[in-house]
Design a protein around this motif. Structure first.
Motif, PDB file in Angstrom:
ATOM      1  N   ARG A 149       0.833  -1.200   0.000  1.00 50.30           N
ATOM      2  CA  ARG A 149       0.000   0.000   0.000  1.00 50.30           C
ATOM      3  C   ARG A 149       0.874   1.259   0.000  1.00 50.30           C
ATOM      4  O   ARG A 149       0.561   2.248  -0.644  1.00 50.30           O
ATOM      5  CB  ARG A 149      -0.899  -0.009   1.231  1.00 50.30           C
ATOM      6  CG  ARG A 149      -1.869   1.153   1.294  1.00 50.30           C
ATOM      7  CD  ARG A 149      -2.371   1.300   2.701  1.00 50.30           C
ATOM      8  NE  ARG A 149      -1.252   1.254   3.634  1.00 50.30           N
ATOM      9  CZ  ARG A 149      -1.367   1.069   4.956  1.00 50.30           C
ATOM     10  NH1 ARG A 149      -2.537   0.884   5.480  1.00 50.30           N
ATOM     11  NH2 ARG A 149      -0.306   1.034   5.734  1.00 50.30           N
ATOM     12  N   SER A 200      -6.137  -0.799  -2.406  1.00 45.26           N
ATOM     13  CA  SER A 200      -7.177  -0.824  -1.368  1.00 45.26           C
ATOM     14  C   SER A 200      -7.234  -2.228  -0.776  1.00 45.26           C
ATOM     15  O   SER A 200      -6.868  -3.200  -1.454  1.00 45.26           O
ATOM     16  CB  SER A 200      -8.527  -0.456  -1.980  1.00 45.26           C
ATOM     17  OG  SER A 200      -9.017  -1.550  -2.740  1.00 45.26           O
ATOM     18  N   ASP A 260      -8.151  -0.790  -8.200  1.00 43.23           N
ATOM     19  CA  ASP A 260      -7.316  -0.291  -7.122  1.00 43.23           C
ATOM     20  C   ASP A 260      -6.703  -1.442  -6.325  1.00 43.23           C
ATOM     21  O   ASP A 260      -7.284  -1.945  -5.379  1.00 43.23           O
ATOM     22  CB  ASP A 260      -8.145   0.594  -6.204  1.00 43.23           C
ATOM     23  CG  ASP A 260      -7.246   1.301  -5.210  1.00 43.23           C
ATOM     24  OD1 ASP A 260      -6.013   1.155  -5.313  1.00 43.23           O
ATOM     25  OD2 ASP A 260      -7.795   1.991  -4.336  1.00 43.23           O
ATOM     26  N   GLU A 282      -9.716  -4.185  -0.332  1.00 44.17           N
ATOM     27  CA  GLU A 282     -10.561  -5.065  -1.150  1.00 44.17           C
ATOM     28  C   GLU A 282      -9.855  -5.433  -2.454  1.00 44.17           C
ATOM     29  O   GLU A 282      -9.838  -6.593  -2.870  1.00 44.17           O
ATOM     30  CB  GLU A 282     -11.896  -4.386  -1.479  1.00 44.17           C
ATOM     31  CG  GLU A 282     -12.824  -4.210  -0.304  1.00 44.17           C
ATOM     32  CD  GLU A 282     -12.481  -2.965   0.530  1.00 44.17           C
ATOM     33  OE1 GLU A 282     -11.604  -2.169   0.083  1.00 44.17           O
ATOM     34  OE2 GLU A 282     -13.060  -2.794   1.610  1.00 44.17           O
ATOM     35  N   THR A 327     -16.972  -6.242  -2.875  1.00 46.64           N
ATOM     36  CA  THR A 327     -17.513  -4.898  -2.652  1.00 46.64           C
ATOM     37  C   THR A 327     -19.005  -4.831  -2.918  1.00 46.64           C
ATOM     38  O   THR A 327     -19.692  -3.954  -2.407  1.00 46.64           O
ATOM     39  CB  THR A 327     -16.832  -3.858  -3.573  1.00 46.64           C
ATOM     40  OG1 THR A 327     -16.845  -4.366  -4.910  1.00 46.64           O
ATOM     41  CG2 THR A 327     -15.413  -3.584  -3.153  1.00 46.64           C
TER      42      THR A 327
END
Lengths: 263, 267
Positions: free
Chosen positions: A38, A65, A62, A67, A230
């Motif tokens: 990250r 992130s 992404d 998730e 998500t």
């Protein structure tokens, strides 16, 4: 039936222990790498820009992130592969393994019917894969926060469910080929080949227009949707995976019910 | 006690596996206990003890776990007979099956077939791999089962085994049933060869005229005979000359088959 089920379950105990431990260790490793991943998110984003559209679609935009990271790394790659290895291997072994080891004759010379034997094997497979799914879910839920991986428990649960259902579908296909042919290696080879082909079709289908119409034939189209982790429950995707498992099981039931067994 | 005799590849195992619904007949039906071998398989199997010619066992289980599993599959019947039978065949059921020798694996297979005291035993070459002492014990167990009223269907490609335990024998060859006979009748009908070795040459004609002699051939000091039926005349004829040695050969299975085949063909 109880004796059969106990036997079928006993066959998986070592698999469960071995893969359960391997799964948790793999997850821990991936989660431990996440903070570093990250932190270099900026570099990553730049790298993602250069990736083909297919990969971005597949792994989610992404990757930095929680998730996106879990979806692309664990649920989309190594975790999925581990599950498929267990599912296909155990599914192929269930009937064909016994036939090749010549234990099936004696088993079926007892009052147990073929349908009952097949059913006990299928139930044991479902229990095995579901248990591994629960382990995968619990490990991320429990250890994730220690590595700044905070994911919604419900989303994580539904993603784990999708992973379990996809694995069950492939286990069911391997079980069916093994039960229909009596050859374990054939069941493993055909199912693994099908899975690989499906994976490629789904991944490339995003960008290669000619492949797009075939994407629905890939089980990964129904598993690896961008909504995974998500978007909550996807009833249609669940139904497709369940239907494939059910059809494969039904085919196994019909063919195994009347086939000549190898001695 | 029913013997089922045939050379390797004649269809013995195929017949047995059809009886037990492990393979399906292309046409026709098999009835066991008057029940249909396919539709009523569970009821039939509950009353059958089956020992295949070759079988695998669950390597990771101990003998006891393995046998208890079979008891559970039969609704618990026979669980109490595991220990006594294991002791009788001197099989250690506490060790993992993968550590057992070939003979000990066969014993586990036998216990599995005997423990629930079935009405019908279906035994496919049951004593191969057993040492003579255990073969004896096995035959004793068969006798007890017979005394209890059980039927034994014993398949073999070796005559002595069938001879020892069976009353009636069916012969099968290339998938066809050739004959069903009492074992005594079968043997009396069978050809056997006898070689007499004399001190001096003896004319073959002395024997060729005898009723039970099928053929007589002299070579040197010896005479080779092929005989069917009682030996009395033959021995008495031979005793008129100084005999050095006698060699008899039990009719080989192949001889009996040929004979039965010929008989079957002309009947």
């Amino acid at each position: 039936m109880n004796g059969l089920l106990a036997k079928a379950w006993r066959d998986h105990r070592r698999t469960l222990t071995g893969f359960g431990i391997g799964l948790v260790l793999t997850e821990l490793l991936y989660m431990a790498v996440y903070p570093a991943m990250r932190d270099s998110a900026a570099d990553l984003r730049a790298m993602m820009e250069n990736l083909p559209e297919a990969f971005r679609q597949l792994f989610g935009e992404d990757i930095a992130s929680p998730e996106g990271y879990l979806r692309s790394q664990l649920f989309g790659e190594l975790g999925l592969i581990l599950f498929l290895v267990v599912a296909i291997g155990s599914g192929a072994r269930a009937i064909a393994g016994e036939e090749e080891a010549r234990t099936l004759d004696l088993l079926l010379a007892t009052p147990a019917r073929r349908a009952q034997v097949l059913r006990s094997k299928a139930i044991a497979l479902v229990v095995l894969i579901t248990t591994l799914g629960a382990i995968a879910f619990a490990a991320v839920l429990v250890f994730g926060p220690a590595f700044d991986l905070h994911v919604d428990a419900f989303d994580l649960a539904t993603a784990s469910l999708m992973l379990v259902l996809t694995s069950i579908a492939f286990a069911s296909i391997a079980l069916a080929i093994g039960a229909a042919t009596g050859h374990r290696s054939a069941a493993i080879a055909v199912t693994t080949g099908t899975a690989a082909l499906m994976y490629v079709v789904n991944a490339l289908g995003v960008t290669v227009e000619a492949l797009e119409p075939f994407r629905p034939l890939s089980l990964f189209r129904w598993y690896l949707s961008p909504l995974l982790l998500t978007g909550g429950l996807a009833p249609v995707n669940i139904a497709v995976l369940l239907a494939v498992a059910a059809i494969a099981y039904a085919a196994a039931h019909v063919r195994f019910g009347r086939r000549d067994l190898a001695s | 006690m029913f013997g089922f005799l045939g050379p390797n590849g004649a269809g013995k195992t195929t017949t047995i596996r059809t009886m037990l619904d492990l393979i399906r007949a292309t046409s026709g039906h098999v009835r066991v206990f008057g029940l249909d071998s396919i539709a009523d398989a569970p009821s039939i199997h509950a009353r059958v003890g089956y020992v295949p010619g070759e079988f695998g066992l669950y390597e990771r289980l101990t003998g006891e776990e393995y046998l208890r599993m079979f008891a559970a599959l039969r609704g618990g019947t026979g669980a109490d007979r595991i220990a006594p039978l294991a002791e009788r065949l001197s099989l250690d059921i506490t060790v993992k099956i993968r550590e057992l020798s070939h003979g000990n694996r066969r014993k586990a297979g036998l216990i599995q077939a005997f423990m629930h005291e079935p009405d019908l035993f279906v035994l496919d070459e049951p004593t191969q791999g057993l040492d003579p002492l255990m073969q004896q014990e096995f035959h004793a167990m068969i006798d007890e089962a017979r005394a209890r009223g059980a039927t034994v269907f014993l398949s073999s490609h070796v005559l002595p085994e069938v001879e020892r335990v069976c009353d009636r024998v069916a012969i099968i060859r290339e998938g066809r049933l050739i004959s069903v006979d009492d074992i005594g009748e079968l043997k009396s009908k069978a050809l056997r060869s006898i070689d007499f070795h004399f001190e001096a040459p003896v004319p073959a004609g002395d024997f060729a005229s005898l009723e039970s002699v099928v053929s007589a051939r002299a070579h040197g000091d010896s005479i080779s005979l092929v005989v069917r039926g009682p030996l009395d005349e033959v021995v008495k004829a031979a005793a008129r000359h100084p005999v050095v040695n006698v060699e008899t050969r039990e009719p080989s299975l192949e001889d009996i088959f040929l004979q039965a085949y010929r008989d079957g063909g002309t009947a």
